[in-house]
Design a protein around this motif. Sequence first.
Motif, PDB file in Angstrom:
ATOM      1  N   LEU A 370       0.835  -1.205   0.000  1.00  0.00           N
ATOM      2  CA  LEU A 370       0.000   0.000   0.000  1.00  0.00           C
ATOM      3  C   LEU A 370       0.870   1.255   0.000  1.00  0.00           C
ATOM      4  CD1 LEU A 370      -2.857   1.157   0.134  1.00  0.00           C
ATOM      5  CD2 LEU A 370      -2.757   0.977   2.627  1.00  0.00           C
ATOM      6  N   PHE A 371       1.968   1.225   0.726  1.00  0.00           N
ATOM      7  CA  PHE A 371       2.898   2.353   0.745  1.00  0.00           C
ATOM      8  C   PHE A 371       3.467   2.626  -0.650  1.00  0.00           C
ATOM      9  CE2 PHE A 371       7.556   3.308   1.204  1.00  0.00           C
ATOM     10  CZ  PHE A 371       7.409   4.670   1.431  1.00  0.00           C
ATOM     11  N   ILE A 372       3.894   1.586  -1.341  1.00  0.00           N
ATOM     12  CA  ILE A 372       4.430   1.745  -2.699  1.00  0.00           C
ATOM     13  C   ILE A 372       3.352   2.292  -3.635  1.00  0.00           C
ATOM     14  CG2 ILE A 372       5.354   0.521  -4.697  1.00  0.00           C
ATOM     15  CD1 ILE A 372       7.372   0.823  -2.482  1.00  0.00           C
ATOM     16  N   LEU A 373       2.144   1.755  -3.528  1.00  0.00           N
ATOM     17  CA  LEU A 373       1.065   2.169  -4.427  1.00  0.00           C
ATOM     18  C   LEU A 373       0.724   3.642  -4.277  1.00  0.00           C
ATOM     19  CD1 LEU A 373      -1.131   1.364  -6.486  1.00  0.00           C
ATOM     20  CD2 LEU A 373      -2.627   0.828  -4.542  1.00  0.00           C
ATOM     21  N   VAL A 374       0.510   4.098  -3.048  1.00  0.00           N
ATOM     22  CA  VAL A 374       0.124   5.509  -2.859  1.00  0.00           C
ATOM     23  C   VAL A 374       1.284   6.439  -3.188  1.00  0.00           C
ATOM     24  CG1 VAL A 374      -1.667   4.970  -1.170  1.00  0.00           C
ATOM     25  CG2 VAL A 374       0.659   5.448  -0.374  1.00  0.00           C
ATOM     26  N   SER A 375       2.526   5.990  -2.979  1.00  0.00           N
ATOM     27  CA  SER A 375       3.673   6.827  -3.318  1.00  0.00           C
ATOM     28  C   SER A 375       3.777   7.029  -4.827  1.00  0.00           C
ATOM     29  CB  SER A 375       4.974   6.192  -2.788  1.00  0.00           C
ATOM     30  OG  SER A 375       4.957   6.096  -1.379  1.00  0.00           O
ATOM     31  N   VAL A 376       3.566   5.961  -5.582  1.00  0.00           N
ATOM     32  CA  VAL A 376       3.664   6.046  -7.046  1.00  0.00           C
ATOM     33  C   VAL A 376       2.541   6.909  -7.626  1.00  0.00           C
ATOM     34  CG1 VAL A 376       3.487   4.694  -9.167  1.00  0.00           C
ATOM     35  CG2 VAL A 376       4.909   3.874  -7.290  1.00  0.00           C
ATOM     36  N   LEU A 377       1.346   6.802  -7.070  1.00  0.00           N
ATOM     37  CA  LEU A 377       0.192   7.520  -7.626  1.00  0.00           C
ATOM     38  C   LEU A 377       0.074   8.962  -7.128  1.00  0.00           C
ATOM     39  CD1 LEU A 377      -2.586   4.753  -7.446  1.00  0.00           C
ATOM     40  CD2 LEU A 377      -1.182   5.416  -9.407  1.00  0.00           C
ATOM     41  N   HIS A 378       0.804   9.320  -6.089  1.00  0.00           N
ATOM     42  CA  HIS A 378       0.604  10.616  -5.445  1.00  0.00           C
ATOM     43  C   HIS A 378       0.802  11.818  -6.371  1.00  0.00           C
ATOM     44  CE1 HIS A 378       0.069  11.283  -0.934  1.00  0.00           C
ATOM     45  NE2 HIS A 378      -0.425  12.335  -1.545  1.00  0.00           N
ATOM     46  N   PRO A 379       1.761  11.823  -7.294  1.00  0.00           N
ATOM     47  CA  PRO A 379       1.903  13.005  -8.164  1.00  0.00           C
ATOM     48  C   PRO A 379       0.645  13.358  -8.941  1.00  0.00           C
ATOM     49  CG  PRO A 379       3.858  11.602  -8.326  1.00  0.00           C
ATOM     50  CD  PRO A 379       2.845  10.850  -7.515  1.00  0.00           C
ATOM     51  N   ILE A 380      -0.195  12.371  -9.208  1.00  0.00           N
ATOM     52  CA  ILE A 380      -1.419  12.625  -9.969  1.00  0.00           C
ATOM     53  C   ILE A 380      -2.311  13.643  -9.259  1.00  0.00           C
ATOM     54  CG2 ILE A 380      -3.551  11.561 -10.837  1.00  0.00           C
ATOM     55  CD1 ILE A 380      -1.982   8.967 -11.171  1.00  0.00           C
ATOM     56  N   ALA A 381      -2.344  13.589  -7.921  1.00  0.00           N
ATOM     57  CA  ALA A 381      -3.210  14.491  -7.153  1.00  0.00           C
ATOM     58  C   ALA A 381      -2.867  15.953  -7.405  1.00  0.00           C
ATOM     59  CB  ALA A 381      -3.099  14.164  -5.660  1.00  0.00           C
ATOM     60  N   TYR A 382      -1.601  16.235  -7.690  1.00  0.00           N
ATOM     61  CA  TYR A 382      -1.172  17.612  -7.921  1.00  0.00           C
ATOM     62  C   TYR A 382      -1.277  18.002  -9.395  1.00  0.00           C
ATOM     63  CZ  TYR A 382       0.713  16.787  -3.286  1.00  0.00           C
ATOM     64  OH  TYR A 382       0.832  16.464  -1.957  1.00  0.00           O
ATOM     65  N   ILE A 383      -1.000  17.066 -10.283  1.00  0.00           N
ATOM     66  CA  ILE A 383      -1.001  17.365 -11.716  1.00  0.00           C
ATOM     67  C   ILE A 383      -2.382  17.755 -12.209  1.00  0.00           C
ATOM     68  CG2 ILE A 383      -0.661  16.340 -13.997  1.00  0.00           C
ATOM     69  CD1 ILE A 383       1.611  14.679 -12.766  1.00  0.00           C
ATOM     70  N   ILE A 384      -3.427  17.143 -11.661  1.00  0.00           N
ATOM     71  CA  ILE A 384      -4.778  17.390 -12.186  1.00  0.00           C
ATOM     72  C   ILE A 384      -5.383  18.706 -11.697  1.00  0.00           C
ATOM     73  CG2 ILE A 384      -5.271  14.938 -12.456  1.00  0.00           C
ATOM     74  CD1 ILE A 384      -6.795  14.968  -9.852  1.00  0.00           C
ATOM     75  N   MET A 385      -4.866  19.286 -10.617  1.00  0.00           N
ATOM     76  CA  MET A 385      -5.506  20.465 -10.029  1.00  0.00           C
ATOM     77  C   MET A 385      -5.556  21.681 -10.954  1.00  0.00           C
ATOM     78  SD  MET A 385      -7.017  20.106  -7.169  1.00  0.00           S
ATOM     79  CE  MET A 385      -7.149  21.818  -6.654  1.00  0.00           C
ATOM     80  N   PRO A 386      -4.454  22.102 -11.609  1.00  0.00           N
ATOM     81  CA  PRO A 386      -4.531  23.334 -12.404  1.00  0.00           C
ATOM     82  C   PRO A 386      -5.458  23.246 -13.605  1.00  0.00           C
ATOM     83  CG  PRO A 386      -2.408  22.251 -12.721  1.00  0.00           C
ATOM     84  CD  PRO A 386      -3.086  21.559 -11.584  1.00  0.00           C
ATOM     85  N   TYR A 387      -5.811  22.041 -14.030  1.00  0.00           N
ATOM     86  CA  TYR A 387      -6.694  21.903 -15.192  1.00  0.00           C
ATOM     87  C   TYR A 387      -8.148  22.194 -14.856  1.00  0.00           C
ATOM     88  CZ  TYR A 387      -2.691  19.927 -17.586  1.00  0.00           C
ATOM     89  OH  TYR A 387      -1.460  19.758 -18.160  1.00  0.00           O
ATOM     90  N   LEU A 388      -8.460  22.420 -13.584  1.00  0.00           N
ATOM     91  CA  LEU A 388      -9.825  22.786 -13.218  1.00  0.00           C
ATOM     92  C   LEU A 388     -10.256  24.106 -13.852  1.00  0.00           C
ATOM     93  CD1 LEU A 388      -9.887  21.858  -9.405  1.00  0.00           C
ATOM     94  CD2 LEU A 388     -11.132  20.713 -11.244  1.00  0.00           C
ATOM     95  N   VAL A 389      -9.291  24.990 -14.177  1.00  0.00           N
ATOM     96  CA  VAL A 389      -9.650  26.295 -14.744  1.00  0.00           C
ATOM     97  C   VAL A 389     -10.265  26.156 -16.127  1.00  0.00           C
ATOM     98  CG1 VAL A 389      -7.877  27.504 -13.424  1.00  0.00           C
ATOM     99  CG2 VAL A 389      -7.334  26.648 -15.714  1.00  0.00           C
ATOM    100  N   TYR A 390     -10.094  25.004 -16.782  1.00  0.00           N
ATOM    101  CA  TYR A 390     -10.622  24.824 -18.134  1.00  0.00           C
ATOM    102  C   TYR A 390     -11.981  24.138 -18.150  1.00  0.00           C
ATOM    103  CZ  TYR A 390      -5.815  25.956 -19.232  1.00  0.00           C
ATOM    104  OH  TYR A 390      -4.606  26.586 -19.299  1.00  0.00           O
TER     105      TYR A 390
END
Length: 498
Positions: A370-390
């Motif tokens: 579970l530690f490996i999984l959430v660590s690998v996927l964590h960047p996605i949480a930040y990458i998707i945020m700025p696209y909300l403006v569109y």
Amino acid sequence: QRSTRDPEKFPTVQLFLLAIVRLAEPIALTSIFPYAWPLVKKFHVGDENDASFYAGLLISAFALAESLTGMFWGGLSDRIGRKPVLLMGCTGTMMSMILVGFASNIYMALAGRAIGGVLNGNIGVIQTMVAELVTKPEHEPRAYSIMPFIWSIGTIIGPALGGTFADPATSWPDTFSQDGLFGRFPYLLPNLLCASLLLISILAGYFLLEETHPDMQPRVLLPDDTYVSEETPLVATADAIKTPAVDLRADTYGTFEGSDDSKWRHATEKNRTPKIFSKRVVALIVALGIFTYHSMTYDHLLPIFLEDARGETNISILTHAAIGSPLSSGGLGLSVQKVGVIMSINGVIALFVQAVVFPLAAEMLGIHRLFILVSVLHPIAYIIMPYLVYLPATWVTAGIYTCLTVRNMLSILAYPVLLILIKEATPSPSVLGKINGLAASAGAACRTVAPPVAGYLYTLGSRMDFSGLAWFGSAFVASIGAIQAFTIKRTKKEQGEE
């Protein structure tokens, strides 16, 4: 005064009273999040675009001061008792709220936040009180889950109070005059409300809460193993803004595969001094620091991004967005009140993940996977945020809550997993306190640095018409954490390992 509490029974009443004292604190500390940015803009410090940087300083001032005095308050509680230190911490936080509410410049506001951190050592003290209240091992899982659960509830109520009652003269002009007290100090009302809740918790604690220090109550009421020796480790302290809760109904929580520490906890081999800073311990503390940093940048950037005025969006910008480069300035242009509601609902999402998703995920995958999984996927949480403006206006709210759900599914799972891995890597219970102290200091240091750095990147991105700069910066740090996670090997502790 002689206590009538039966140590053989679950300490429901005392834990309930401790929860009341605990609840007021996260409400007070998180209520500033929705209005920190407009508060700084009101002070006209430098260029208006620098407000996000100074808002980061304002939020991090508490963590910096807390990290410098946490060990002092813990030591003082060993000498004078837990209850006096706990009540002093609540009193210091109450004074801090009032000072911030009456602040007329950035320096007064910073001083108020710093005073609150200096006078507050309650995180470690409360966890220690829980450990001293609970003397039977079978009661530990439920007892240790209550305070994180209460903290999460406070993080729901706090932003709602701050967002709803900030600048009442503008929100309710018929009730609050612009020339009155709350017109001159627009952020005083939420601070007074939080200070009132803290006052209630102080009174409840003073009159009803029992002292738990073993040397300051009748010995006859306690079993022999309650009394703390110099080798008894400190209880792991929780993060001030992100503390995971668990399923309160599960009596067996904490005993899923890979986390049963009964042999380790009751180890009798204490003659040798174990090696504290093994490669695995240091690597896990580094991982905790990386996670704490990028998680704190999210908490700081979220209200700023939601409240920042929308920038221009044209065809060329949408073309850039399609290839993955959100070249746009500004945020979503939401009101402080709406941001407060969003952050409270975010707390509800986090509570659900803490109480329901985490136990199931840990049971199904195991701690290390579970530690490996959430660590690998964590960047996605930040990458998707700025696209909300569109997103079209009708989809923005759904988009926000989708992003918050993704983020909570990752961050809320990551924190308890890291704590469990650190506990497993600890060679002996006699050094757990030292290792947890180092981990807590590393976390506090990262929480101090994260907001101003994220605020500076957001300011820089606004000047470059690149709203995603700060978010992508956090994604980069999270990516470093994902790579570093693969360097941490999970090994079984051997009997007598140094």
